[in-house]
Each structure stands twice: as structure tokens, then as C-alpha cells.
Design a protein around this motif. Structure first.
Motif, PDB file in Angstrom:
ATOM      1  N   VAL A   1       0.838  -1.199   0.000  1.00 61.47           N
ATOM      2  CA  VAL A   1       0.000   0.000   0.000  1.00 61.47           C
ATOM      3  C   VAL A   1       0.874   1.250   0.000  1.00 61.47           C
ATOM      4  CG1 VAL A   1      -1.633   1.356   1.374  1.00 61.47           C
ATOM      5  CG2 VAL A   1      -2.004  -1.081   1.051  1.00 61.47           C
TER       6      VAL A   1
ATOM      7  N   ASN B   1       2.645   1.780  -3.451  1.00 66.44           N
ATOM      8  CA  ASN B   1       1.837   2.125  -4.617  1.00 66.44           C
ATOM      9  C   ASN B   1       0.869   3.283  -4.390  1.00 66.44           C
ATOM     10  OD1 ASN B   1       2.787  -0.084  -6.357  1.00 66.44           O
ATOM     11  ND2 ASN B   1       1.782  -1.393  -4.857  1.00 66.44           N
ATOM     12  N   SER B   2       0.834   3.850  -3.195  1.00 67.91           N
ATOM     13  CA  SER B   2      -0.153   4.895  -2.917  1.00 67.91           C
ATOM     14  C   SER B   2       0.338   6.287  -3.290  1.00 67.91           C
ATOM     15  CB  SER B   2      -0.542   4.866  -1.438  1.00 67.91           C
ATOM     16  OG  SER B   2       0.594   5.128  -0.639  1.00 67.91           O
ATOM     17  N   GLY B   3       1.646   6.503  -3.326  1.00 67.12           N
ATOM     18  CA  GLY B   3       2.175   7.813  -3.674  1.00 67.12           C
ATOM     19  C   GLY B   3       2.476   8.697  -2.482  1.00 67.12           C
ATOM     20  N   GLY B   4       2.222   8.207  -1.283  1.00 65.23           N
ATOM     21  CA  GLY B   4       2.532   8.999  -0.099  1.00 65.23           C
ATOM     22  C   GLY B   4       1.825   8.457   1.128  1.00 65.23           C
TER      23      GLY B   4
ATOM     24  N   GLY C   1      -0.085  10.081   3.245  1.00 63.78           N
ATOM     25  CA  GLY C   1      -1.458  10.571   3.346  1.00 63.78           C
ATOM     26  C   GLY C   1      -2.433   9.714   2.563  1.00 63.78           C
ATOM     27  N   TRP C   2      -2.073   9.381   1.317  1.00 61.36           N
ATOM     28  CA  TRP C   2      -2.934   8.528   0.504  1.00 61.36           C
ATOM     29  C   TRP C   2      -3.038   7.121   1.098  1.00 61.36           C
ATOM     30  CZ3 TRP C   2      -6.382  10.146  -2.675  1.00 61.36           C
ATOM     31  CH2 TRP C   2      -6.219  11.336  -3.367  1.00 61.36           C
ATOM     32  N   ALA C   3      -1.934   6.625   1.651  1.00 68.90           N
ATOM     33  CA  ALA C   3      -1.959   5.293   2.275  1.00 68.90           C
ATOM     34  C   ALA C   3      -2.926   5.273   3.450  1.00 68.90           C
ATOM     35  CB  ALA C   3      -0.559   4.895   2.728  1.00 68.90           C
TER      36      ALA C   3
ATOM     37  N   PHE D   1      -5.465   7.285   3.835  1.00 69.72           N
ATOM     38  CA  PHE D   1      -6.808   7.424   3.270  1.00 69.72           C
ATOM     39  C   PHE D   1      -7.341   6.062   2.818  1.00 69.72           C
ATOM     40  CE2 PHE D   1      -9.425   7.945  -0.575  1.00 69.72           C
ATOM     41  CZ  PHE D   1     -10.505   8.619  -0.023  1.00 69.72           C
ATOM     42  N   VAL D   2      -6.475   5.260   2.155  1.00 65.15           N
ATOM     43  CA  VAL D   2      -6.878   3.924   1.704  1.00 65.15           C
ATOM     44  C   VAL D   2      -7.230   3.043   2.892  1.00 65.15           C
ATOM     45  CG1 VAL D   2      -6.025   1.802   0.614  1.00 65.15           C
ATOM     46  CG2 VAL D   2      -5.626   4.010  -0.480  1.00 65.15           C
ATOM     47  N   TRP D   3      -6.432   3.110   3.966  1.00 62.40           N
ATOM     48  CA  TRP D   3      -6.695   2.291   5.146  1.00 62.40           C
ATOM     49  C   TRP D   3      -8.021   2.672   5.799  1.00 62.40           C
ATOM     50  CZ3 TRP D   3      -4.737  -2.161   6.261  1.00 62.40           C
ATOM     51  CH2 TRP D   3      -3.450  -2.489   5.824  1.00 62.40           C
TER      52      TRP D   3
END
Length: 199
Positions: free
Chosen positions: A57, A60-63, A65-67, A69-71
Motif C-alpha cells: 500500500v 503504490n499509494s504515492g505517499g 497521506g494517501w496510504a 486514506f486507503v486504510w
């Protein structure tokens, strides 16, 4: 005491009712306690995936913060699914899980297809991934500076699957105790990780 009434036929009009004694009756004994139920639930929620998925995660999330958000998004989706299952379980208090719910809602064909795919691919693939993950962490100390040979990885994973199958077939109380032990171990590992990260 259960009673079995014979179907009437020619010459059997006055057949007596046949009693089934306790020795012939088949009953399932309740052996899962409250602690075992909590352990099973926590063990399924905190699965071995937590040791694999964070890396992919984050990669491949780009940062960060995005990781996160995905969680959070996945946590919300999981909670909604759990609430749906909780409502189904209280509305239809029968054993069988997905099969029983689909059988009630859509009939036997879709219920059978769900059960068949679960046995053929879903559960088997999940067990394979979990055993490979377990074995990867078991063998990492023995291969510190190189990759684990795939043959060794697969052979030990098969041995782990056979051991789990043997324990579950041998004794329900033994499998309960092992489940509680591993759940406590996972909780302690996560607790230590939280302490290390927070410090």
C-alpha cells in the motif's frame, strides 16, 4: 426423547411409534466458550494480511497521506460489511453463513455456486496466502542475506497447512487453545509495535 413415526402402509395400520434412544441420537456438543469466540473474531479481523499489505500500500499509494486514506476507506467498507453480516445473523439465526443467506434470498443454484467457489478457490487461495506469509516470516532468519528458495517456501507452507489440518481434526479444545494463544501473540506484537512507533 425423539420419536420417529413410521409411514402407514398395507398391513401397517397399527404400527407403534418407534422410540430413538439417547445412544442412537447424534448431537453436537457446545465446546466454544466466550473467550474462544472473541479469540476467533479478533483472529479473523487482525489477520496475517497486516504483515504483508502495508508495504505494498505504501509503495503504490504515492505517499503516507494517501496510504492512510486507503486504510480508513477500507476500514469503513469492512465495518459496513460486518454490520450487514451482524444483521443477517440476527435475522436468520441458522448455521451455514453465506450459503444459508443466499439460499433464503435467491434459491439453491446461487447458494450452491457461492459454496462451490468458496471451497474451490476462495478459501483455498486464502489458506495458501496465509501459510506462505507465515512461512516467509519463519524462514527469514535462516536466509538473512538472500531470497528464500521457492521450493523450500512451498514445502514448509504445505507442512504448516497439514499441521493446521491435523490439529483441527484431532481435537476441538486443542485448536481452541492454539487459536487463543496466537490471538494473544498477535495482540502483544501489535501492542509492542504501537509502543515503539509512538516513542
Amino acid at each position: 426423547m425423539a420419536r420417529l413415526r413410521k409411514a402407514p402402509g398395507k398391513g401397517h395400520q397399527n404400527e407403534s411409534v418407534q422410540d430413538l434412544t439417547d445412544s442412537t441420537a447424534v448431537r453436537l456438543t457446545r465446546q466454544v466458550t466466550l473467550i474462544d469466540s472473541v479469540s476467533l473474531t479478533v483472529g479473523m479481523i487482525i489477520g496475517s494480511g497486516i504483515f504483508i499489505s502495508p508495504t505494498s500500500v505504501l509503495a503504490n499509494s504515492g505517499g503516507i497521506g494517501w496510504a492512510l486514506f486507503v486504510w480508513v476507506l477500507c476500514g469503513i467498507l469492512s465495518m459496513l460489511g460486518a454490520l450487514c453480516y451482524a444483521e443477517l445473523g440476527t435475522t436468520f439465526p441458522v448455521s451455514g453463513g453465506d450459503f444459508s443467506y443466499l439460499l433464503e434470498a435467491y434459491g439453491p443454484i446461487l447458494a450452491f455456486l457461492r459454496l462451490w467457489t468458496s471451497v474451490v478457490s476462495i478459501r483455498t487461495a486464502s489458506s495458501a496466502v496465509l501459510s506462505l506469509t507465515c512461512v516467509t516470516y519463519i524462514l527469514l532468519p535462516f536466509y538473512p542475506n538472500c531470497d528464500i528458495p521457492p521450493v523450500v517456501l512451498r514445502l514448509v507452507a504445505v507442512c504448516v497447512l497439514y499441521a493446521i489440518f491435523f490439529v483441527n481434526s484431532l481435537s476441538v479444545p486443542l485448536s481452541r487453545r492454539i487459536q487463543v494463544l496466537f490471538t494473544v501473540a498477535k495482540l502483544l506484537v501489535i501492542g509492542l509495535a504501537v509502543i515503539i512507533v509512538s516513542d
